[in-house]
Design an enzyme around this catalytic site. Structure first.
Site, mmCIF file in Angstrom:
data_model
loop_
_atom_site.group_PDB
_atom_site.id
_atom_site.type_symbol
_atom_site.label_atom_id
_atom_site.label_comp_id
_atom_site.label_asym_id
_atom_site.label_seq_id
_atom_site.Cartn_x
_atom_site.Cartn_y
_atom_site.Cartn_z
ATOM 1 C CB ILE A 107 -94.220 24.895 -11.932
ATOM 2 C CG1 ILE A 107 -94.276 25.284 -13.416
ATOM 3 C CG2 ILE A 107 -92.812 25.091 -11.374
ATOM 4 C CD1 ILE A 107 -93.965 26.749 -13.677
ATOM 5 C CB SER B 264 -95.626 22.879 -2.298
ATOM 6 O OG SER B 264 -96.317 24.117 -2.311
ATOM 7 C CB SER B 265 -97.221 22.215 -7.546
ATOM 8 O OG SER B 265 -98.630 22.140 -7.464
ATOM 9 C CB ALA B 266 -97.090 27.177 -9.601
#
Length: 393
Positions: free
Chosen positions: A80, A100-102
């Site tokens: 994500i 940036s991510s999960a």
């Protein structure tokens, strides 16, 4: 566990995700309590861009306008995106570059399993992101034993708020993770959540003898990284270990490679290069993009970028660009015909790539687990099976 944490528990989609992660081997039983008590949804923003498998791209999902889809993606094994273009992006549609991510839960727990962190150990995390990984580490090691470093100030601030709201007040440092964080050293464990092309010796220096460093590592040859698991030597002068399978991560910002300017290498036509033929099959360079073969080629052909173009009218060019000079090579594969090769510059990059492929095949096409990395104060080297037989990368 906080009330905020309880609010995210018990959803069928989370139960299904946990079962799938356990069945697939990503989630070890000793990490199941952390998975249960620390849901990813507690750290995701109101607007996020999960990767929709059916669409093959990132899509905007808002919690306020579509809470069911938001929760479903939060509990899915998909990456994500939480920031585009280093924060310069505006609007709901995806930006140009995800910054940036999960990460996918399966990747997160594979890396945590490799880290093998124990209660009470000191942990340094490089790349805070949403804060979810730091919260998982805090659940295992204790919040006071975890330090996480984030290069982006806005990302760091949001993660710190989320961690404190959840009840996991780990120390969040806004800074350059490449330098580590000597103030909190020595660490028993170091984990990076960003792709590396050069693993800094500062992390080794700030680790205890016998400490473990886990990081996605790869070469500029491709975006295919692998999970490096290195153990710090008793004398603290090196860290060495093998790879635990393929991954793909956003790169450490200071190690990002700008797009190759093709015209700077080939201003006119490939005909200016030396022409030869090859019997190497197209699939050697166009097969599994995360396979051990491409990863091994990157280890054997240093300072080189490989670009596989799309196939058109039965023809596909595969390019190689040198990073230390303007050497280049192009292999043109055509259906039903022998491939033609052109190369130019001080390096013969196609010859290097062909030799690297022959090296890999002659050694039984070794997987990631037979390939290794050693980091010292002088640099880093790769090896196959035996760290004593290493070469500089």
């Amino acid at each position: 566990m906080t009330a905020a944490g309880h609010a995210h528990r018990g959803r069928p989609s989370r139960t299904g995700l946990g079962r799938a992660l356990m069945t697939g081997g990503a989630l070890a039983s000793d990490w199941l309590p952390a998975f249960t008590e620390v849901p990813r949804s507690a750290f995701l923003p109101e607007l996020m861009w999960p990767f929709a498998m059916e669409a093959g791209r990132s899509v905007p999902v808002s919690r306020s306008s579509d809470p069911d889809s938001w929760l479903a993606y939060a509990d899915a094994d998909v990456p994500i995106v939480t920031q585009w273009d280093d924060g310069r992006h505006a609007g709901t549609e995806p930006g140009e570059v995800s910054t940036s991510s999960a990460s996918m839960p399966s990747v997160v727990f594979r890396m945590l399993r490799a880290l093998d962190v124990r209660a009470g150990q000191r942990v340094l995390e490089i790349g805070t992101g949403t804060g979810w990984n730091a919260a998982l580490l805090a659940h295992r090691a204790g919040a006071g034993n975890v330090v996480t470093v984030e290069v982006d100030g806005a990302v760091a601030e949001r993660a710190e708020r989320a961690l404190r709201a959840f009840g996991a007040p780990v120390r969040v440092v806004h800074g350059d993770g490449f330098q580590g964080f000597p103030e909190g050293a020595p660490y028993d464990r170091v984990i990076a959540t960003c792709g590396l092309r050069s693993l800094p010796f500062a992390w080794v220096r700030q680790s205890r003898p016998g400490g473990v460093i886990v990081a996605p590592w790869g070469t500029h040859y491709s975006n295919a990284d692998a999970i490096a698991r290195l153990v710090v030597a008793e004398d603290g002068r090196s860290a060495s270990g093998t790879f635990a399978g393929p991954v793909e991560f956003m790169k450490l910002r200071s190690q990002r490679l700008p797009p190759v300017a093709h015209r700077a290498y080939v201003p006119d036509t490939v005909a200016v290069g030396e022409e030869t033929m090859t019997t190497v099959a197209e699939e050697a360079f166009t097969g599994d993009r995360f396979g051990a073969g491409r990863f091994a080629l990157g280890l054997r052909v240093p300072a080189c970028v490989n670009v596989v173009a799309e196939k058109r009218d039965g023809a596909r060019p595969v390019w190689f660009y040198g990073l230390t000079d303007r050497s280049w090579a192009c292999a043109m594969f055509r259906d039903g015909d022998t491939a033609r090769v052109w190369q130019s510059g001080p390096r013969r990059l196609w010859d290097e790539a062909e030799a690297a492929l022959a090296w890999w095949e002659a050694r039984g096409r070794p997987g990631h687990e037979r390939l290794g990395l050693t980091v010292t104060g002088e640099g880093q080297s790769a090896w196959l099976d035996d760290p004593a037989d290493a070469w500089e990368v």
